[in-house]
Design a protein around this motif. Structure first.
Motif, PDB file in Angstrom:
ATOM      1  N   GLU A  43       0.823  -1.203   0.000  1.00 56.01           N
ATOM      2  CA  GLU A  43       0.000   0.000   0.000  1.00 56.01           C
ATOM      3  C   GLU A  43       0.863   1.261   0.000  1.00 56.01           C
ATOM      4  N   THR A  44       1.921   1.227   0.808  1.00 54.64           N
ATOM      5  CA  THR A  44       2.812   2.384   0.879  1.00 54.64           C
ATOM      6  C   THR A  44       3.515   2.617  -0.451  1.00 54.64           C
ATOM      7  N   ALA A  45       3.953   1.525  -1.067  1.00 50.42           N
ATOM      8  CA  ALA A  45       4.661   1.649  -2.345  1.00 50.42           C
ATOM      9  C   ALA A  45       3.768   2.251  -3.411  1.00 50.42           C
ATOM     10  N   ILE A  46       2.490   1.801  -3.460  1.00 52.33           N
ATOM     11  CA  ILE A  46       1.561   2.316  -4.457  1.00 52.33           C
ATOM     12  C   ILE A  46       1.222   3.773  -4.179  1.00 52.33           C
ATOM     13  N   ALA A  47       0.988   4.090  -2.910  1.00 58.70           N
ATOM     14  CA  ALA A  47       0.595   5.456  -2.543  1.00 58.70           C
ATOM     15  C   ALA A  47       1.706   6.456  -2.818  1.00 58.70           C
ATOM     16  N   SER A  48       2.936   6.038  -2.624  1.00 63.68           N
ATOM     17  CA  SER A  48       4.058   6.967  -2.788  1.00 63.68           C
ATOM     18  C   SER A  48       4.811   6.730  -4.086  1.00 63.68           C
ATOM     19  N   SER A  49       4.172   6.075  -5.062  1.00 67.11           N
ATOM     20  CA  SER A  49       4.876   5.745  -6.295  1.00 67.11           C
ATOM     21  C   SER A  49       5.329   6.984  -7.050  1.00 67.11           C
ATOM     22  N   GLY A  50       4.513   8.049  -7.027  1.00 69.06           N
ATOM     23  CA  GLY A  50       4.893   9.277  -7.719  1.00 69.06           C
ATOM     24  C   GLY A  50       6.119   9.918  -7.115  1.00 69.06           C
ATOM     25  N   ILE A  51       6.134  10.029  -5.782  1.00 68.15           N
ATOM     26  CA  ILE A  51       7.287  10.610  -5.098  1.00 68.15           C
ATOM     27  C   ILE A  51       8.510   9.728  -5.279  1.00 68.15           C
ATOM     28  N   ALA A  52       8.302   8.425  -5.176  1.00 62.90           N
ATOM     29  CA  ALA A  52       9.422   7.490  -5.321  1.00 62.90           C
ATOM     30  C   ALA A  52      10.034   7.578  -6.716  1.00 62.90           C
ATOM     31  N   ALA A  53       9.181   7.761  -7.717  1.00 64.51           N
ATOM     32  CA  ALA A  53       9.688   7.859  -9.085  1.00 64.51           C
ATOM     33  C   ALA A  53      10.583   9.070  -9.246  1.00 64.51           C
ATOM     34  N   VAL A  54      10.180  10.199  -8.647  1.00 56.70           N
ATOM     35  CA  VAL A  54      10.989  11.413  -8.736  1.00 56.70           C
ATOM     36  C   VAL A  54      12.317  11.228  -8.023  1.00 56.70           C
ATOM     37  N   VAL A  55      12.253  10.672  -6.808  1.00 55.53           N
ATOM     38  CA  VAL A  55      13.473  10.468  -6.026  1.00 55.53           C
ATOM     39  C   VAL A  55      14.414   9.516  -6.736  1.00 55.53           C
ATOM     40  N   LEU A  56      13.873   8.396  -7.210  1.00 54.06           N
ATOM     41  CA  LEU A  56      14.714   7.413  -7.898  1.00 54.06           C
ATOM     42  C   LEU A  56      15.272   7.982  -9.198  1.00 54.06           C
ATOM     43  N   GLY A  57      14.463   8.783  -9.882  1.00 57.93           N
ATOM     44  CA  GLY A  57      14.926   9.367 -11.130  1.00 57.93           C
ATOM     45  C   GLY A  57      16.107  10.286 -10.927  1.00 57.93           C
ATOM     46  N   LEU A  58      16.071  11.084  -9.848  1.00 57.63           N
ATOM     47  CA  LEU A  58      17.181  11.987  -9.561  1.00 57.63           C
ATOM     48  C   LEU A  58      18.408  11.242  -9.057  1.00 57.63           C
ATOM     49  N   ALA A  59      18.169  10.190  -8.263  1.00 55.59           N
ATOM     50  CA  ALA A  59      19.283   9.466  -7.649  1.00 55.59           C
ATOM     51  C   ALA A  59      19.963   8.498  -8.604  1.00 55.59           C
ATOM     52  N   ALA A  60      19.251   8.092  -9.636  1.00 53.55           N
ATOM     53  CA  ALA A  60      19.810   7.055 -10.522  1.00 53.55           C
ATOM     54  C   ALA A  60      19.701   7.465 -11.983  1.00 53.55           C
ATOM     55  N   GLN A  61      20.061   8.695 -12.286  1.00 54.38           N
ATOM     56  CA  GLN A  61      19.960   9.163 -13.661  1.00 54.38           C
ATOM     57  C   GLN A  61      20.852   8.373 -14.608  1.00 54.38           C
ATOM     58  N   SER A  62      22.087   8.137 -14.189  1.00 57.32           N
ATOM     59  CA  SER A  62      23.010   7.405 -15.064  1.00 57.32           C
ATOM     60  C   SER A  62      22.563   5.959 -15.262  1.00 57.32           C
ATOM     61  N   THR A  63      22.050   5.336 -14.180  1.00 57.59           N
ATOM     62  CA  THR A  63      21.577   3.958 -14.290  1.00 57.59           C
ATOM     63  C   THR A  63      20.388   3.863 -15.228  1.00 57.59           C
ATOM     64  N   LEU A  64      19.431   4.787 -15.071  1.00 53.53           N
ATOM     65  CA  LEU A  64      18.268   4.783 -15.949  1.00 53.53           C
ATOM     66  C   LEU A  64      18.659   5.068 -17.394  1.00 53.53           C
ATOM     67  N   ALA A  65      19.642   5.952 -17.578  1.00 48.97           N
ATOM     68  CA  ALA A  65      20.112   6.231 -18.933  1.00 48.97           C
ATOM     69  C   ALA A  65      20.677   4.976 -19.577  1.00 48.97           C
ATOM     70  N   ASN A  66      21.412   4.168 -18.789  1.00 49.42           N
ATOM     71  CA  ASN A  66      21.956   2.915 -19.314  1.00 49.42           C
ATOM     72  C   ASN A  66      20.850   1.935 -19.666  1.00 49.42           C
ATOM     73  N   VAL A  67      19.811   1.871 -18.817  1.00 51.28           N
ATOM     74  CA  VAL A  67      18.698   0.946 -19.057  1.00 51.28           C
ATOM     75  C   VAL A  67      17.970   1.315 -20.338  1.00 51.28           C
ATOM     76  N   PHE A  68      17.609   2.593 -20.495  1.00 52.14           N
ATOM     77  CA  PHE A  68      16.873   3.015 -21.677  1.00 52.14           C
ATOM     78  C   PHE A  68      17.721   2.897 -22.941  1.00 52.14           C
ATOM     79  N   ALA A  69      19.024   3.162 -22.806  1.00 54.45           N
ATOM     80  CA  ALA A  69      19.907   2.985 -23.957  1.00 54.45           C
ATOM     81  C   ALA A  69      19.984   1.514 -24.347  1.00 54.45           C
ATOM     82  N   GLY A  70      20.017   0.630 -23.338  1.00 54.29           N
ATOM     83  CA  GLY A  70      20.027  -0.808 -23.622  1.00 54.29           C
ATOM     84  C   GLY A  70      18.763  -1.254 -24.316  1.00 54.29           C
TER      85      GLY A  70
END
Length: 232
Positions: A43-70
């Motif tokens: 329930e917590t994960a679903i409720a805070s998914s928007g905030i978590a996405a922003v936090v994870l996006g800022l914290a793991a920009q290089s990792t996400l860039a590698n994933v999308f490039a892959g």
């Protein structure tokens, strides 16, 4: 889903990595949900998914860039390489594509060195693929002295290349590459079906050309030092 079964199927190998990552996340959340302290995990994960996405996006920009490039590299119909291809990525040492993960592309060189290149770099790189075509060719240059019967030398060169057991395709076309200070340089392409056979085939052809030219009295020019003894 083994590496051997997926060889040559880049998109399936990358999909395998995504599936494994998803399974680990689901397994972790499922295990945590069975602990009283984490009973509200879902329930917590679903409720805070928007905030978590922003936090994870800022914290793991290089990792996400590698994933999308892959994803882009593996899903494209015109992807620049597949597993097993020999490639050169930017200025990295040429090698064979061994694997592609969520984070990096794995290249194995002839010296058995393993190079891990981030997918984001590979996605933006200039890539030379040596093995996408059905054959590979490399130029062979050899010089003959001025005064040589050029047509005869060209025929011998074409015969030697064509008679090599690893030669692929039609009879090679021998051209005059340049007229240098000490001789005329001839060039022809040594073509083989497999890239791995080409270096050895080129070496064999050069050695055989030296033998044939010597038998036919065709001089291969080289620098000479002539000493003239003056009168005492």
């Amino acid at each position: 889903m083994s590496k051997e079964m997926l060889r040559g199927k880049l998109h399936l190998i990358f999909l395998k990595g995504i599936i494994i990552a998803i399974l680990w996340v689901v397994a972790a959340l499922t295990a945590m949900s069975g602990i009283p302290a984490f009973s509200k995990t879902w329930e917590t994960a679903i409720a805070s998914s928007g905030i978590a996405a922003v936090v994870l996006g800022l914290a793991a920009q290089s990792t996400l860039a590698n994933v999308f490039a892959g994803i882009a590299l593996s899903a494209s119909h015109s992807r620049p390489f597949d597993i097993g291809d020999r490639v050169m990525i930017n200025s990295y040492e040429p090698g064979f594509v061994e694997n592609i993960t969520l984070r990096h592309t794995v290249i194995k060189t002839y010296q058995n060195e393993i190079i891990y290149i981030p997918n984001s770099i590979v996605g933006a790189a200039s890539i030379i693929n040596y093995t996408q075509e059905e054959s590979f060719s490399y130029p062979i240059d050899i010089s003959v002295a001025y005064g040589t019967d050029i047509e005869k030398a060209k025929e011998i060169m074409a015969d030697v290349i064509e008679s090599h057991p690893k030669h692929f395709g039609a009879r090679p076309n021998v051209l005059c590459r340049s007229c240098d200070d000490s001789g005329v340089t001839l060039r022809a392409l040594m073509e083989t079906a497999d890239f791995r056979d080409n270096p050895t085939a080129c070496s064999d052809v050069r050695i055989e050309l030296m033998k044939r030219f010597n038998e036919e009295g065709i001089e291969i020019p080289y620098n000479k030092l002539v000493l003239i003894k003056g009168n005492e």
